[in-house]
Design an enzyme around this catalytic site. Structure first.
Site, PDB file in Angstrom:
ATOM      1  N   HIS A 248      30.579   8.860  22.489  1.00 16.08           N
ATOM      2  CA  HIS A 248      31.272   7.568  22.840  1.00 16.08           C
ATOM      3  C   HIS A 248      29.902   6.544  23.077  1.00 16.08           C
ATOM      4  O   HIS A 248      29.252   7.015  23.727  1.00 16.08           O
ATOM      5  CB  HIS A 248      32.054   7.660  23.948  1.00 16.08           C
TER       6      HIS A 248
ATOM      7  N   ARG B  75      34.592  -3.464  25.664  1.00 16.92           N
ATOM      8  CA  ARG B  75      33.982  -4.110  24.571  1.00 16.92           C
ATOM      9  C   ARG B  75      35.206  -5.059  23.915  1.00 16.92           C
ATOM     10  O   ARG B  75      35.012  -6.095  23.485  1.00 16.92           O
ATOM     11  CB  ARG B  75      33.207  -3.268  23.756  1.00 16.92           C
TER      12      ARG B  75
END
Lengths: 241, 608
Positions: free
Chosen positions: B257, B273
């Site tokens: 990740h 994000r």
């Protein structure tokens, strides 16, 4: 720079009742910053592989690692050793059944709580896989989530005087759980049905108002507000009868 | 005479996370007797740690308009770098909108559409329309053409697990928590159940069932740094592998990740994000648009993680005592958004780094996060190799994810595979009989008891379980990471083979009695090393780059030779897996350009 840190840890295995409970001391090197999670694993791996304790997420979201740290129930994974000076004393949570050393059985306790408060959405509607979802106001969704954030760690129960003397008291976790369903429009329970699960001294009226739960909650849930919310609802229901 | 408590049921579910509990509900609702075994109480499962949400093409929010199951399908297949099973992906995308709505019915407080105009952090203006107000909304996630990830703030996994577990409790389904399955019982053709060890008393028990479902999650903790909970040690995969008959699929497909928080490696959700957060380097430069002009921070996870490491290798990372890292910047999202929609990660930043993301940058580095591989099953969840054995969720290789899983597709997979496979399990079980020879069953338990006795007496040796474990973790960290190459992978395989030998010579320091945590660790470790070998050897053998499997010495995807799935078998007494391969079924979307990532960039350059 590291210092030597002393831990005093409760030891007892209920499978061997002949060996009485005792406190055991361990000294480990403490780097600049360390959580109790890191410290306990270091002790287990380097000094005493028999030491029992519970961690799962180590990120303060699963509720597994609550223990009494220098007298207060906290999540061990997010507690820094540097918050304390001198020896750190670790005890298992009271109220819950001891598995061994610092490990307690919160799972059985909380399943019982869910059963007792019937903590699921009560509805007569059948699920229709081809229908769109029912609408809900986003503010309502956020309100439900606020109460739903409880991680069932048991800190509120362990620090509660009533829960420590009354085995059947549902505590702040139970009251908050009921409040979660009360604000949920999908739950079709009537005031009467809620009164049955929470309108007694096992529930909303057993609390003596010391509010240690509110102080100890690692999720900062507004437990005091939830208690007054549930009590107001119960009162309103009682008066309307 | 039997020394073992024996429990008989119709369906045995190993693992009480979301997929296991969802499958259990499906089987129990057909009137079958179901028992769930779990290392921890269900609500402590790693599923509860999932933050960001669930992909479902409901198309309710402004940026989700025009979404469909077809678009979700194509995003998933591209995300997998054409490694996934397209039949499974089709079942998945068609089922997930229904599954999300069912979760709403069961109590998940999904965030809802609020009508009105909004300005996104990048300046775009959007409008959510009145006709959609109050329906389930969605946020943006990596590798998706539409905003499709349904969420409850950043506690989606928590609210889903609590809702699903509330149904398990309501239905009265039995859960034996603090119970670990340590061996699968079988007669060479059919799975008969498991030998399990009670983690309260140390007692060995026999569970017999017409069908057994492995739902034990991933193996993240084989790596020294992982976002995973500490219980994610691949237990279910390793007992399946130990049968010698059941293969693990695509174990070399390991997801990193992009945003694990330095230095505790706790996950910072992709939602950060998705909601408009940027990645910055040591010069406070937003570098992702330089590499990925189209998707920027929201290319698929494998691509963003590689770009981050590539950037760090250029010397543009921020130095720290824990190695170089990059920054995640969400300050511009504002206090209100952060404290409502990204509240849990704000808490995580405060608790574990002493920073408030409202006014501070978050230090991040790509961190092991997800296991695409696992117990290989067919599209109905039947494990290869043994009748009556099934697998769901992260422990399985149902193969929805191929070589890279999209964010928001794993939480979605748990409830879809639990539902779909749960139905198939019920069908199978209703027509099955439990036939066993008790002496054979008992032999499986005896074998485990002998293992335990050997570890306690130290007759095989005096190796320290924690020391071997640390070396295994470090080996994977150093040699089987985001960028891989032949010599490094060979080193990993060599070291792990040696560790596997040493893992056979573990002796306990304590008496190993009762629920000894040292014994628990010692029983798990050899299987964990075997999983590490499946990962490393699979990666060494696969001489191409696909999704998360990035070989510096073979940088291109090679569809001519490698459009196939690795199947790793482990024969007893061996110190390496046997690898076989099967073709990847392409039913709808032939291999092509993902639209992001290195190969897209080079083909775009070629066109210039």
């Amino acid at each position: 720079m590291s210092i030597q840190r002393k831990f005093s840890i409760f030891r007892y295995n209920p499978n061997t009742p002949d060996v009485k409970p005792f406190m055991q001391e361990y000294v480990i090197e403490e780097p600049q910053s360390m959580t109790i999670f890191t410290a306990l694993n270091k002790i287990r791996e380097e000094q005493d592989p028999s030491l029992m304790f519970d961690f799962v997420c180590r990120a303060a979201i699963c509720g597994s690692c609550a223990m009494v740290i220098n007298g207060k129930p906290r999540l061990a994974c997010k507690t820094l050793t540097t918050d304390f000076s001198g020896t750190i004393t670790l005890m298992p949570l009271p109220v819950f059944k001891l598995v061994g050393d610092l490990s307690v059985d919160t799972g059985a306790w909380f399943r019982h709580l869910s059963l007792k408060t019937k903590a699921w959405v009560h509805t007569d509607k059948e699920f229709d896989p081809n229908a769109a979802e029912e609408r809900m106001d986003n503010e309502t969704a956020l309100l439900i989530y606020e109460a739903e954030r409880c991680i069932e760690c048991g800190c509120c129960i362990a620090g509660c005087v009533t829960a420590n003397i009354r085995e059947d008291f549902l505590g702040a976790a139970g009251i908050n759980r009921v409040a979660r369903f009360m604000v949920d429009p999908r739950d079709e329970r009537s005031g009467n049905e809620y009164f049955e699960v929470i309108g007694s001294d096992e529930g909303a009226f057993g609390c003596m108002g010391l509010m240690a739960c509110d102080d100890n909650c690692p999720m900062q849930l507004p437990l005091q507000l939830q208690l007054s919310f549930v009590r107001r609802k119960m009162l309103a229901f009682g008066l309307s009868k | 005479m039997s020394n073992y408590t024996t429990v008989i049921t119709d369906v045995l579910v190993v693992g009480a996370g979301l997929s296991g509990e969802r499958a259990a509900i499906e089987a129990a609702s057909q009137g079958l007797d179901v028992i769930i075994l779990s290392l921890v109480p269900p609500r402590r499962s790693h599923s509860t740690a999932a933050q960001g949400g669930c992909q479902a093409s409901l198309g309710n929010c402004a940026m989700g308009k025009g979404d469909s199951t077809d678009v979700h399908f194509s995003d998933t297949v591209k995300g997998s770098d054409w490694g996934c099973d397209q039949e499974v992906a089709r079942i998945f995308v068609e089922t997930v909108p229904k599954a999300i709505r069912q979760m709403a019915m069961w109590g998940v407080p999904w965030n809802r559409v609020v009508a009105g105009k909004k300005v996104l952090p990048d300046g775009r203006e959007i409008e959510d329309t009145k006709d959609k107000e109050g329906l389930i909304t969605a946020r943006d996630f990596g590798g998706t053409a539409k905003w499709r990830t349904c969420y409850t703030s950043d506690g989606a996994g928590h609210t889903m697990q609590y809702a699903v577990d509330s149904i398990v409790i309501k239905m009265g389904i039995t859960v034996h928590d603090r119970t670990e399955a340590i061996s699968i019982i079988h007669d060479g053709e059919t799975c008969l159940g498991v030998v399990a060890r009670c983690l309260k008393t140390g007692e060995l028990r026999i569970y017999l069932a017409k069908s057994t479902i492995i739902a034990t999650g991933g193996y993240g903790r084989l790596y020294g740094a992982s976002t995973n909970a500490i219980i994610n040690e691949g237990a279910g995969m390793s007992i399946a592998l130990d049968t010698g008959l059941v293969p693990l699929g695509n174990m070399e497909a390991v997801q990193f990740h992009p945003t694990g928080m330095v230095p505790v490696w706790i996950l910072i959700t992709e939602g950060a994000r998705g909601d408009g957060g940027y990645l910055l380097d040591k010069n406070m430069h937003r570098f992702m648009p330089d590499y990925e002009p189209k998707k920027k921070e929201l290319a698929s996870r494998d691509v963003v993680s590689r770009r981050m490491i590539q950037h760090i290798r250029k010397g543009l990372g921020v130095d720290s005592p824990y190695g170089p890292h990059l920054w995640l910047d969400i300050r511009h999202l504002g206090a209100k958004h952060i404290n409502i929609n990204l509240r849990e990660i704000a808490n995580i930043c405060k608790n574990f780094n002493g920073i408030d993301p409202v006014d501070s940058l978050i230090p991040v580095r790509p961190t092991q996060h997800y296991s695409m591989g696992g117990v290989r099953t067919n599209k109905d969840g039947y494990a290869y190799g043994l009748k009556g054995l099934f697998s769901v969720g992260e422990s399985s290789c149902w193969d929805l994810h191929g070589f890279n899983r999209l964010g928001g597709n794993s939480l979605a997979e748990t409830i879809v595979s639990g539902w779909v496979v749960g139905k198939k399990v019920a069908e199978y079980t209703l027509g099955a009989e439990l036939n066993y020879q008790y002496s054979l069953v008992q032999d499986f338990a005896k074998k485990q008891q002998e293992r335990i006795a050997g570890l306690i007496s130290g007759k095989q040796g005096k190796e320290n379980v924690f020391a071997i474990r640390k070396e295994m973790e470090q080996t994977l960290m150093d040699y089987v990471g985001i960028f891989r190459n032949g010599p490094d992978l060979q080193t990993a395989v060599d070291r792990l083979r040696e560790l596997h030998q040493r893992a056979g010579r573990i002796g306990l320091k304590t008496n190993g009695k009762w629920a000894s945590p040292e014994l628990t660790a010692a029983l798990r470790l050899p299987g964990m090393v075997r999983l590490a070998l499946c990962i490393s050897y699979g990666a060494l053998t696969r001489t191409e780059s696909r999704g998360s499997h990035a070989r510096e010495d073979y940088p291109k995807r090679d569809d001519a030779n490698w459009l196939k799935r690795t199947l790793a078998y482990w024969k007893e007494g061996s110190d390496l897996p046997q690898l076989q391969y099967e073709p990847v079924k392409i039913t709808e979307l032939p291999p092509g350009d993902r639209g992001y990532g290195e190969s897209s960039a080079s083909s775009a350059e070629g066109k210039k």
